[in-house]
Each structure stands twice: as C-alpha cells, then as structure tokens.
Motif scaffolding. Sequence first.
Motif, short mmCIF file in Angstrom:
data_model
loop_
_atom_site.label_atom_id
_atom_site.label_comp_id
_atom_site.label_asym_id
_atom_site.label_seq_id
_atom_site.Cartn_x
_atom_site.Cartn_y
_atom_site.Cartn_z
N GLY A 170 0.80 -1.21 0.00
CA GLY A 170 0.00 0.00 0.00
C GLY A 170 0.83 1.26 0.00
O GLY A 170 0.29 2.35 0.18
N ASP A 171 2.13 1.13 -0.19
CA ASP A 171 3.04 2.28 -0.14
C ASP A 171 3.68 2.51 -1.52
O ASP A 171 3.63 1.64 -2.39
N THR A 172 4.30 3.68 -1.65
CA THR A 172 4.95 4.03 -2.92
C THR A 172 6.35 4.55 -2.66
O THR A 172 6.55 5.41 -1.80
N TRP A 173 7.30 4.01 -3.41
CA TRP A 173 8.69 4.47 -3.33
C TRP A 173 8.86 5.66 -4.28
O TRP A 173 8.43 5.63 -5.43
N TYR A 174 9.54 6.70 -3.79
CA TYR A 174 9.87 7.87 -4.61
C TYR A 174 11.39 8.09 -4.57
O TYR A 174 12.05 7.72 -3.59
N LYS A 175 11.89 8.73 -5.61
CA LYS A 175 13.31 9.07 -5.65
C LYS A 175 13.46 10.51 -6.11
O LYS A 175 12.90 10.91 -7.12
N ASP A 176 14.23 11.30 -5.35
CA ASP A 176 14.57 12.64 -5.77
C ASP A 176 16.09 12.77 -5.77
O ASP A 176 16.80 11.77 -5.68
N SER A 177 16.59 14.00 -5.84
CA SER A 177 18.03 14.20 -5.95
C SER A 177 18.78 13.78 -4.70
O SER A 177 20.00 13.64 -4.72
N TRP A 178 18.08 13.60 -3.59
CA TRP A 178 18.74 13.21 -2.35
C TRP A 178 18.64 11.72 -2.06
O TRP A 178 19.32 11.22 -1.20
N GLY A 179 17.75 11.01 -2.72
CA GLY A 179 17.66 9.57 -2.48
C GLY A 179 16.22 9.07 -2.52
O GLY A 179 15.31 9.73 -3.01
N TRP A 180 16.05 7.87 -1.96
CA TRP A 180 14.77 7.18 -1.95
C TRP A 180 14.02 7.45 -0.65
O TRP A 180 14.62 7.55 0.41
N TYR A 181 12.70 7.53 -0.75
CA TYR A 181 11.86 7.60 0.44
C TYR A 181 10.51 6.99 0.10
O TYR A 181 10.22 6.67 -1.05
N ILE A 182 9.67 6.80 1.13
CA ILE A 182 8.41 6.08 0.95
C ILE A 182 7.26 6.91 1.52
O ILE A 182 7.38 7.51 2.59
N ARG A 183 6.17 6.91 0.79
CA ARG A 183 4.93 7.49 1.27
C ARG A 183 3.85 6.42 1.28
O ARG A 183 3.77 5.60 0.37
N ASP A 184 2.98 6.48 2.32
CA ASP A 184 1.86 5.55 2.33
C ASP A 184 0.70 6.15 1.55
O ASP A 184 0.81 7.21 0.93
N ASP A 185 -0.45 5.48 1.60
CA ASP A 185 -1.61 5.94 0.83
C ASP A 185 -2.10 7.30 1.28
O ASP A 185 -2.74 8.03 0.52
N ASN A 186 -1.82 7.66 2.54
CA ASN A 186 -2.26 8.94 3.07
C ASN A 186 -1.22 10.05 2.88
O ASN A 186 -1.40 11.16 3.39
#
Length: 437
Positions: A170-186
């Motif tokens: 139920g979560d999504t991995w994102y990547k920006d210029s600083w690295g990876w992070y995760i957001r949940d559905d909310n």
Amino acid sequence: MRKRRLFASILAIVMCVSVCSVTAFAENTDAAAESASIEETIEETDASEEEQILEETDSTEAADEAAQESGTEDAAAVTEESPAEDEAAVEEGSTEEQAAEEEEQAAEADLTEDQQTEEAAEASSESEAAAADEQTTDAVTEAPAADESAEDIIIEEEPQEQEISFTDGGDTWYKDSWGWYIRDDNGYIYKDYWYWSTTYGKLYYLQSDGYLLDTPGWHYISGYWYYIRGGGSVTTGWAKIGGSWFYFDPAEGYMYTGWVKVSGNWYYMNSSGAMLTGWRGIDGDWYYFKSSGAMSIGWTKVGTKWYFMDSDGIMQTGWKKISGQWYFFNSDGAMRVGWLKSGGKWYYLKASGAMATGWVKSGGKWYWMDDPSGEMCTDTLITTYDSYGDVKDMYYVDEDGVMVTYQWIYFVDDDGQAYWLYFEGDGKLDWDSVEYA
C-alpha cells in the motif's frame, strides 16, 4: 507651433514690403526678389498651407501694384512738398524694415530652437529606447542565472520528486536528488522506520529525515549493529563479511552476539558478532563448534580422538553412562580405551570406549571384570551360571586378576571351609579333583 511661427514670419515680411513700396518706389524692383524668397519659404511648408499662403501672396501683390500706382503720385507730392519730410519718411521706413528684419531673425531663431528641441527630444527618445533595449537584453541575458539560482533554492528547501519507482503493497517508493523515500496511501513519509518490502522480501531502514540508508557497510543504530548491502537492503540471516560469518535477525536485521539458535542448531558469536568454530571455552565449560559453526552435541570425533558432548553441548569428563554403557573421558574430554585405574580399581574399556564386564582377554591373558561394576576381580573364585540359574563353571583369578590354568588352588569359602581345587588348561575347575583340606 513651428508652422504657425513660419506663417507669421512670412506675413510680416509681406507687410514690410507693402510699407516700403509706399515710401520708396525705387525699391519696387525688390518685390520680385521678395516674391521669390517667399516662394522658397512656402516650399518648406506643408502642401495645405502652401495654397493658403499663395492666395494671400497674390492678393498682396495686387495690393502692391495698386499701391505702386497711387504711390507714385503720393511720392511725388511728398517730394514736392518737403524734402525734410521725405527724409523722415525714408528713415521711418528704414526703421520699420530693420524691425521687420529683426522680427524675421527672431522667428528664424525660434524655428532653429524648435528644431533643436525636437531633435534633442528625438535623440533623447532614441537614447531611452536604446537604453530600454539594453536593459531588456541584459534582462534576457541574466534570466538563466536567475532561474539557476531559483532552482538551487528550490532544491535546498524541498527536493523535487523525479519519478515513482514502484508501489510496494500500500506504499509508494519515490526518488529525488537526495535519495529514496516512501509514502503511504495517506501521503505520510516514513521516518526512522524499519520497512519490510513485500515486493522484494527485504528489510530497509528509513532514516530520521525519511531517506533510505543505502550506504553499504556497518551501521550502529539504536544500540545494535546492522550491515547494509548495496542497494540499501538490510542484511538478514547468515552473511559472510570479511572472511567471517555473521548472523542477523531474520525479521529485524540486528547482528547477534553470544548464543543463537538457528534451524535447530546452536551457534556462538563473539563480541564482534563473528561466528566461532572449533574448541571454545565459554563460562567455564568447553564446547566444540563444527566447521559449519554448529555446536556439537553427542559423540564428536576431533582428529583421532572421541569426545562426548551432552545435550547442552558441554564436553564430558570422567565416567558417563551413555545409551546403557559406561565410558570414561579424560580431563581433556578424550574418551579412554584399554586399562583404566580409577578410585583404586582397575577397569577395562573396550576399543569402543565402553566399560567391559565379564571375561576380558588382554595381552594373551584372561581377566574377569565384575558385572555390573566393571571392576577387575583378584584372588577370588569366579562362578558362572547357565540360563536356568544353575552353576555352570568355576574359575579362579589370582591376585593380579589373571585366570589360572593347570594349577592347584587352596581356597576357603565364606563359612571357613578349606578346599583344594584344580583348574584345567581352559581355566575351568575339575570337579573330580575337589578335596577338603
């Protein structure tokens, strides 16, 4: 304004000519020249004003002709009446002509000033336009630098999301210029969080700022050691690092030290987390860890010697009854075989290490080992029984425990009765030879 002034100048010139014609007819010839001058001036005006001025000039010329006709008579009369008055008239005409010339010069000066003013205004406009163009060019040239600066500020304040790598449960991995992070559905960003990926079946650690810890190597977090692999996954289970084996909790990834049970086997990790093998003294007891690191239990052969480890893996010493048999282990844990004197008694341990009972042949001689104690018997009569419990045979062992053959033996039983007994070559008692002493 310039056109009006020009027209006024021309009109003044015309009036001046008319006056001069009245006072001096000789100057009538100048009218033609003045007319030519007027025509040149008219050419500088606009087409619409030129027609108007020509009309006025024609009327003026007509008036001049009429004045000339009458002026001749007037002039003659004046001359006849008074030469003094004539001179005064001439002087008056000269003064008026001079005034007209000054007025014309003033008009031309005004015209020149207006032209200069207009030219200055046009030059100023052109300068302002050029300056504006330069400012516009400079603004266009400087714009990328301003954009770059703004971009840097944006990156520092909040990294821009560049791509969505994948969804994980139920979560999504994102990547920006600083690295990876995760957001949940909310939209919540995980921080200081151990995240188990259902997609890859691996553990990851999201730091206090929310970004994935992806620097490979050892990391000390909240009192425990962890090992991060390339790609950012947290090591779990067994891992060989720098030539040594380590074990990390399968669910939480922290490194183990001390005792750990894995798949039914016990292992021991030193204070650095490295798995131990071979002989290890721990808390006053000796343990043996196989090459796999698993703690040895039960019979263990090391080199050419046998050892026995109990169910806790502790090496055994002394007498131990194993599977109904007695064994003896030296102080170093090695299993004893052959003759053993323990507690003032002799015992015989077979090649298997088990304590012998009954007859034992050693060095070409027979010995009797008590059953069940295993103690070697000496200077005594040995009685054997059949399956029914009846006496079968009798033997005798001397003070060294050796069975006697072809020999008479003086024997006193428990009641004090003395006998002479003869034992044959096989060591058995010859019943016919029994005699009371």
